[in-house]
Scaffold this motif. Structure first.
Motif, mmCIF file in Angstrom:
data_model
loop_
_atom_site.group_PDB
_atom_site.id
_atom_site.type_symbol
_atom_site.label_atom_id
_atom_site.label_comp_id
_atom_site.label_asym_id
_atom_site.label_seq_id
_atom_site.Cartn_x
_atom_site.Cartn_y
_atom_site.Cartn_z
ATOM 1 N N UNK A 176 19.840 7.700 26.727
ATOM 2 C CA UNK A 176 21.050 7.040 27.207
ATOM 3 C C UNK A 176 21.611 7.677 28.471
ATOM 4 N N UNK A 177 21.321 8.946 28.692
ATOM 5 C CA UNK A 177 21.843 9.634 29.867
ATOM 6 C C UNK A 177 20.885 9.659 31.027
ATOM 7 N N UNK A 178 19.723 9.050 30.851
ATOM 8 C CA UNK A 178 18.695 9.017 31.898
ATOM 9 C C UNK A 178 18.373 10.415 32.434
ATOM 10 N N UNK A 179 18.262 11.357 31.488
ATOM 11 C CA UNK A 179 17.887 12.722 31.855
ATOM 12 C C UNK A 179 19.054 13.634 32.182
ATOM 13 N N UNK A 180 20.282 13.131 32.110
ATOM 14 C CA UNK A 180 21.469 13.942 32.440
ATOM 15 C C UNK A 180 22.476 13.869 31.302
ATOM 16 N N UNK A 181 23.178 14.979 31.103
ATOM 17 C CA UNK A 181 24.250 15.012 30.104
ATOM 18 C C UNK A 181 25.222 16.117 30.488
ATOM 19 N N UNK A 182 26.493 15.872 30.301
ATOM 20 C CA UNK A 182 27.494 16.907 30.569
ATOM 21 C C UNK A 182 27.608 17.813 29.344
ATOM 22 N N UNK A 230 24.246 22.646 23.904
ATOM 23 C CA UNK A 230 24.998 21.932 24.933
ATOM 24 C C UNK A 230 24.874 22.647 26.276
ATOM 25 N N UNK A 231 24.931 23.977 26.243
ATOM 26 C CA UNK A 231 24.791 24.745 27.484
ATOM 27 C C UNK A 231 23.389 24.604 28.067
ATOM 28 N N UNK A 232 22.382 24.648 27.219
ATOM 29 C CA UNK A 232 21.000 24.540 27.701
ATOM 30 C C UNK A 232 20.660 23.136 28.196
ATOM 31 N N UNK A 233 20.989 22.147 27.405
ATOM 32 C CA UNK A 233 20.521 20.790 27.696
ATOM 33 C C UNK A 233 21.317 20.084 28.800
ATOM 34 N N UNK A 234 22.421 20.643 29.225
ATOM 35 C CA UNK A 234 23.121 20.046 30.364
ATOM 36 C C UNK A 234 22.332 20.286 31.647
ATOM 37 N N UNK A 251 19.156 16.125 22.994
ATOM 38 C CA UNK A 251 18.068 15.807 23.932
ATOM 39 C C UNK A 251 17.724 14.322 23.890
ATOM 40 N N UNK A 252 17.685 13.743 22.721
ATOM 41 C CA UNK A 252 17.397 12.305 22.596
ATOM 42 C C UNK A 252 18.443 11.496 23.353
ATOM 43 N N UNK A 253 19.711 11.836 23.167
ATOM 44 C CA UNK A 253 20.770 11.118 23.891
ATOM 45 C C UNK A 253 20.618 11.312 25.394
ATOM 46 N N UNK A 254 20.382 12.556 25.819
ATOM 47 C CA UNK A 254 20.224 12.840 27.247
ATOM 48 C C UNK A 254 19.085 12.034 27.850
ATOM 49 N N UNK A 255 17.959 11.962 27.135
ATOM 50 C CA UNK A 255 16.785 11.283 27.673
ATOM 51 C C UNK A 255 16.900 9.771 27.596
#
Length: 178
Positions: A63-69, A165-169, A57-61
């Motif tokens: 560095x990924x600007x709210x998105x992550x694969x 990974x499935x949830x946070x994508x 979640x930290x990476x998604x928020x």
């Protein structure tokens, strides 16, 4: 990404290793029993490896600007798991070689006592004694012992990684601005 993986992996590893070091003397003293030690151990693993969720979640928020694969999330989670798992296995090796050298004797005694209390025949008890003697011999090999220890924790982290990974994508799961 590396910084996030390292921070969350080291924290997860410290938690699970700390719980291992704390719980082993409690097991020796009978405060924790072999019957409930698996519950204590796996609960501490799940708690520690919940940091996989926070790392992804930290990476998604950040560095990924709210998105992550799924793939990137899986990579982050599995690397956090790998760090925590290695720390756990190293901690067990240190504990086993310093204070826990009698672990297998204690565990064998427990298994035999449990069988006797359960009404096992002498034949069954002798078979268990042989199995435990063979296992004790195998357990003396540090490479096998290290691998077995990794196999205690790594599958737990793999499962948690897959779920996270499935949830946070999905960006609607705990969105960045929530």
């Amino acid at each position: 990404m590396q910084r996030i993986i390292l921070i969350y992996g080291l924290i997860a590893g410290a938690i699970v290793s700390g719980m291992l070091v704390i719980s082993q003397p409690l097991l020796s003293q009978g405060i924790i029993t072999y019957d409930n030690s698996m519950i204590v151990g796996y609960t501490s693993m799940v708690i520690a490896l919940s940091l996989v969720f926070f790392g992804i979640k930290t990476f998604r928020d950040q560095e990924g600007k709210g998105k992550i694969s799924f793939g990137v999330a899986f990579k982050i989670g599995i690397l956090i798991t790998l760090i925590a798992s290695l720390m756990y296995a190293v901690s067990w090796e240190i504990y086993y070689n310093t204070a826990g050298g009698d672990f297998m004797e204690q565990y064998t005694s427990y298994q035999i006592k449990k069988q006797r209390e359960g009404g096992a025949t002498e034949e069954m008890i002798k078979a268990t004694q042989k199995e435990m003697a063979d296992f004790t011999e195998l357990y003396k090999n540090p490479v096998i012992r290290f691998g077995m220890t990794l196999l205690e924790i790594f599958p737990v982290g793999l499962l948690i990684t897959l779920i996270c990974a499935a949830l946070l994508r999905r960006k609607e799961i705990l969105p960045q601005n929530a």
